[in-house]
Every structure is written in structure tokens, then in C-alpha cells.
Design a protein around this motif. Structure first.
Motif, PDB file in Angstrom:
ATOM      1  N   ASN A   3      53.137   1.070 -57.124  1.00  0.00           N
ATOM      2  CA  ASN A   3      53.215   2.456 -57.587  1.00  0.00           C
ATOM      3  C   ASN A   3      54.668   2.859 -57.874  1.00  0.00           C
ATOM      4  O   ASN A   3      55.296   3.597 -57.121  1.00  0.00           O
TER       5      ASN A   3
ATOM      6  N   CYS B 190      46.513   0.306 -55.543  1.00  0.00           N
ATOM      7  CA  CYS B 190      47.957   0.033 -55.583  1.00  0.00           C
ATOM      8  C   CYS B 190      48.343  -0.975 -54.504  1.00  0.00           C
ATOM      9  O   CYS B 190      47.834  -0.934 -53.373  1.00  0.00           O
TER      10      CYS B 190
ATOM     11  N   VAL C 286      51.509   1.277 -61.252  1.00  0.00           N
ATOM     12  CA  VAL C 286      52.672   0.884 -62.039  1.00  0.00           C
ATOM     13  C   VAL C 286      52.603   1.519 -63.423  1.00  0.00           C
ATOM     14  O   VAL C 286      51.556   1.540 -64.066  1.00  0.00           O
TER      15      VAL C 286
ATOM     16  N   ALA D  78      48.644  -4.150 -66.496  1.00  0.00           N
ATOM     17  CA  ALA D  78      49.345  -2.965 -65.994  1.00  0.00           C
ATOM     18  C   ALA D  78      48.484  -1.738 -66.255  1.00  0.00           C
ATOM     19  O   ALA D  78      47.836  -1.634 -67.295  1.00  0.00           O
TER      20      ALA D  78
ATOM     21  N   THR E  84      59.891  -3.144 -55.343  1.00  0.00           N
ATOM     22  CA  THR E  84      58.632  -3.388 -54.639  1.00  0.00           C
ATOM     23  C   THR E  84      58.817  -3.248 -53.136  1.00  0.00           C
ATOM     24  O   THR E  84      58.016  -2.607 -52.443  1.00  0.00           O
TER      25      THR E  84
ATOM     26  N   ASN F  77      50.325  -3.956 -59.489  1.00  0.00           N
ATOM     27  CA  ASN F  77      50.136  -2.513 -59.603  1.00  0.00           C
ATOM     28  C   ASN F  77      50.850  -1.766 -58.479  1.00  0.00           C
ATOM     29  O   ASN F  77      50.281  -0.922 -57.782  1.00  0.00           O
TER      30      ASN F  77
ATOM     31  N   PRO G 161      62.676  -5.415 -60.090  1.00  0.00           N
ATOM     32  CA  PRO G 161      61.287  -5.209 -59.642  1.00  0.00           C
ATOM     33  C   PRO G 161      61.042  -5.656 -58.206  1.00  0.00           C
ATOM     34  O   PRO G 161      60.244  -5.034 -57.487  1.00  0.00           O
TER      35      PRO G 161
ATOM     36  N   VAL H 291      55.242  -7.665 -60.601  1.00  0.00           N
ATOM     37  CA  VAL H 291      55.169  -6.249 -60.239  1.00  0.00           C
ATOM     38  C   VAL H 291      54.097  -5.543 -61.063  1.00  0.00           C
ATOM     39  O   VAL H 291      53.432  -4.609 -60.589  1.00  0.00           O
ATOM     40  N   LEU H 292      53.877  -6.011 -62.295  1.00  0.00           N
ATOM     41  CA  LEU H 292      52.839  -5.425 -63.140  1.00  0.00           C
ATOM     42  C   LEU H 292      51.448  -5.793 -62.639  1.00  0.00           C
ATOM     43  O   LEU H 292      50.563  -4.940 -62.535  1.00  0.00           O
TER      44      LEU H 292
END
Length: 339
Positions: free
Chosen positions: A119, A305, A197, A170, A82, A117, A78, A113-114
Motif C-alpha cells: 500500500n 495488501c 500499490v 498492479a 516496503t 500490492n 521499492p 512491489v507491484l
């Protein structure tokens, strides 16, 4: 995504010439096949698609996709994804991970990462075991599970991946099963189309170290009573005869039988579009054998995002301060010469 001028590619065009090194009968094959089919259906550009993985059986995925890819560090996919998506927003980025990779060493990175958000699309292969290292229990293994590393039974409470995703708010959360081929393809296609995400958990069989982990969900004689397929705006109904449903008793879901003073209007209706994640979280807590386990899209909402926001800040900084210079940066502030 591919431009209109590009030729339509077949699913096989998205595969490489590498020998697929998964055990015969592994559920990973199904996920790989459906991913190729989805990319073909959407006519996605191979040159604009990237698969990033960590460590584990699932993480060999980038080798088998004829796209760009990165087999990265255990649990850190992740973070790599990112950075890539933030710097190259034109790319479609996937994170391919497993229950051990994502929820043990990678739990911190997954959570962030969740919540941010970013993309990109996260596909979590959940076989409830460590397969690559030959059969130790994983964060999703059920309590009491006997494995090589838990000979007297696991004493940990298992993590529910969808609960983690919903609690981090998420914006797209879904579940499918490796042998539900059409359902899996449709779910992946919706995930790719989502801006923000997307998190898809796939129940996946490890026929060597945890065979039959989801037999209750795949056996034709039991699956109608053990799996609940979610449909937006529809009541939560299941069963071979479609005579059972889920209603709320206060804030607690319960199984009821229709036709005994209970109608469809008494049931809980699924709303994947509500911004309030409370009901979606309740769905993630429904587990076999007490409840049928939900598959499909639990949540699909819009939100800003992370990668859009960070690029907006970069543009604002350029407008107010001008283009950056590495030479100026290295020679500004507190500097000294070592002689």
C-alpha cells in the motif's frame, strides 16, 4: 492523512528551503508543483508522509518536500519503502523513481512491489534518457535512439512501464504528462486515495539531453490526434473533431473513423474496474505513431495488501507464541561459545 484538527496547509508549506537543482525548464518542476498542490488539497500531514527515492534526477525529490524522506540506493527504493510501510502502516509512503532507476537496476524490486500490492504510491518520471549521468540511453529509449552510449543507435527493444505494471497485476495503474497540469494533479490525487500499490508513469521532458521526446503529445497542433484521454465507462474516442476511435479487431486494437458505418457502440469502452487485466494490457501496447497513447487511469481495482497480510501474521504469531524476545532468540537453538 491529516486529522481534521490540523490547520490547512498551502502548497508552499510542503516545500523546503533547499535550492531546487534541476535544469531550468525540466519537467520535474511540474511534478513537484502538482505534488505539493495535491498534498494541500488532501490536507496531508507532513509528519506522516515519507518520500523514498533511488538515484537519478527525479530522486532528488525528497530534498524538496518538507516531509520525511530517504534518498536511498540505486533501484532499491521499492525495497526500502516496503519495509517502512510494513512496519509503519500509519504513514503515507511514496516512491519517486525514474525510467533508469526503476527499470534497469531496479527492475527486480519494482516487479515485486507491484505484484505484492504494497500500500504505497510509485511515481515514475519517464524522460527516456539518463539525465543525471549526462545523456546515455535508458530502458525506455526508443529503438534506434542515438545517444552518447549508443552512437550508432540503440538496438534494444524499449520497456513499456505500464505493460510491466499491468503484467504484475498492479491494482492502480495510470499515466499522465508533465505539462498536463490539471490532469497530472487529478491523477496523483486518485493514486494517493487508492488502497494498495499505485503506479503512475509521468511523461517528462528532459530539455537538455532529450528535448522534445513527447512533443507529439504536448504540441497543441498534434496532441488531439496523438493522445487518448481515458474515462471510465466511456468509448475510446479522440481527434480534433472527436471523429476517431479505437475498436477491437479480434484481440487487436485498431483506429477507425466514426460516421462511416461505425458508431460509438462499435468502439471499445474503457473499464478501469474489471479484475481481468487483459484489456488494460492492450491499452499499454498502443504507442505513437501507430496509435494515440492513452493517459489517465488504466486500472483501479481492490485486492488484499501485502502490508496488511504481514501485520496479520505478526499478530497471529504473538497470540500463539507470545511477545518475542531478542535475548531468547540469540540464546536458543544451536549456540556455542568461542574461547
Amino acid at each position: 492523512m491529516a486529522s481534521a484538527e490540523l490547520p490547512v496547509l498551502k502548497p508552499a508549506d510542503y516545500g523546503t528551503d533547499q535550492d531546487v537543482r534541476w535544469c531550468p525548464g525540466c519537467g520535474d518542476y511540474s511534478i513537484l508543483a502538482q505534488m505539493k498542490k495535491v498534498m494541500s488539497n488532501l490536507n496531508m500531514s507532513r509528519e506522516d508522509t515519507v518520500f523514498v527515492s533511488g538515484i537519478g534526477c527525479s530522486s532528488r525529490f525528497p530534498y524538496y518536500m518538507n516531509t520525511y524522506g530517504m534518498h536511498s540506493v540505486h533501484g532499491r527504493a521499492p525495497a526500502f519503502a516496503t519495509g517502512l510501510k510494513s512496519s509503519r502502516q500509519d504513514l503515507t509512503v511514496f516512491v519517486i523513481t525514474g525510467d533508469g532507476d526503476a527499470l534497469s537496476i531496479g527492475g527486480n524490486h519494482l516487479m515485486h512491489v507491484l505484484r505484492r500490492n504494497v500500500n504505497l504510491n510509485i511515481i515514475l518520471f519517464n524522460n527516456r534518457i539518463y539525465g543525471l549521468t549526462k545523456g546515455q540511453y535508458s530502458p525506455t529509449s526508443e529503438k534506434g535512439k542515438i545517444t552518447k552510449s549508443t552512437p550508432m543507435g540503440a538496438i534494444d527493444n524499449p520497456i513499456h512501464p505500464l505493460s510491466v505494471a499491468i503484467s504484475c497485476e498492479a491494482t492502480f495503474v495510470a499515466r499522465s504528462i508533465d505539462v498536463y497540469i490539471k490532469h497530472l494533479a487529478d491523477t496523483l490525487e486518485r493514486a494517493v486515495a487508492h488502497k494498495g500499490v499505485s503506479f503512475v508513469e509521468v511523461y517528462q521532458n528532459c530539455n537538455v539531453f532529450n528535448d522534445g521526446a513527447y512533443k507529439w503529445a504536448t504540441d497543441k497542433d498534434t496532441k488531439a490526434d496523438t493522445v487518448l484521454e481515458l474515462e471510465h465507462g466511456k468509448p475510446l474516442i479522440f481527434g480534433k473533431d472527436r471523429d476517431k476511435g479505437i475498436r477491437l479487431n479480434g484481440m487487436t486494437p485498431e483506429v477507425v473513423e466514426l460516421g462511416k458505418g461505425i458508431s460509438e457502440d462499435d468502439l471499445l469502452f474503457h473499464d478501469e474496474k474489471t479484475n481481468d487485466p487483459t484489456l488494460a494490457y492492450l491499452l499499454t501496447r498502443m504507442s505513437h505513431p501507430e496509435f494515440p497513447e492513452p493517459i489517465g487511469v488504466l486500472r483501479d481495482v481492490d485486492a488484499p495488501c501485502y502490508d496488511d497480510a504481514i501485520n496479520y501474521q505478526v499478530q497471529q504469531a504473538k497470540q500463539s507464541r507470545g511477545e518475542a524476545s531478542l535475548d531468547k532468540l540469540f540464546n536458543s537453538g544451536d549456540t556455542w561459545v568461542v574461547e
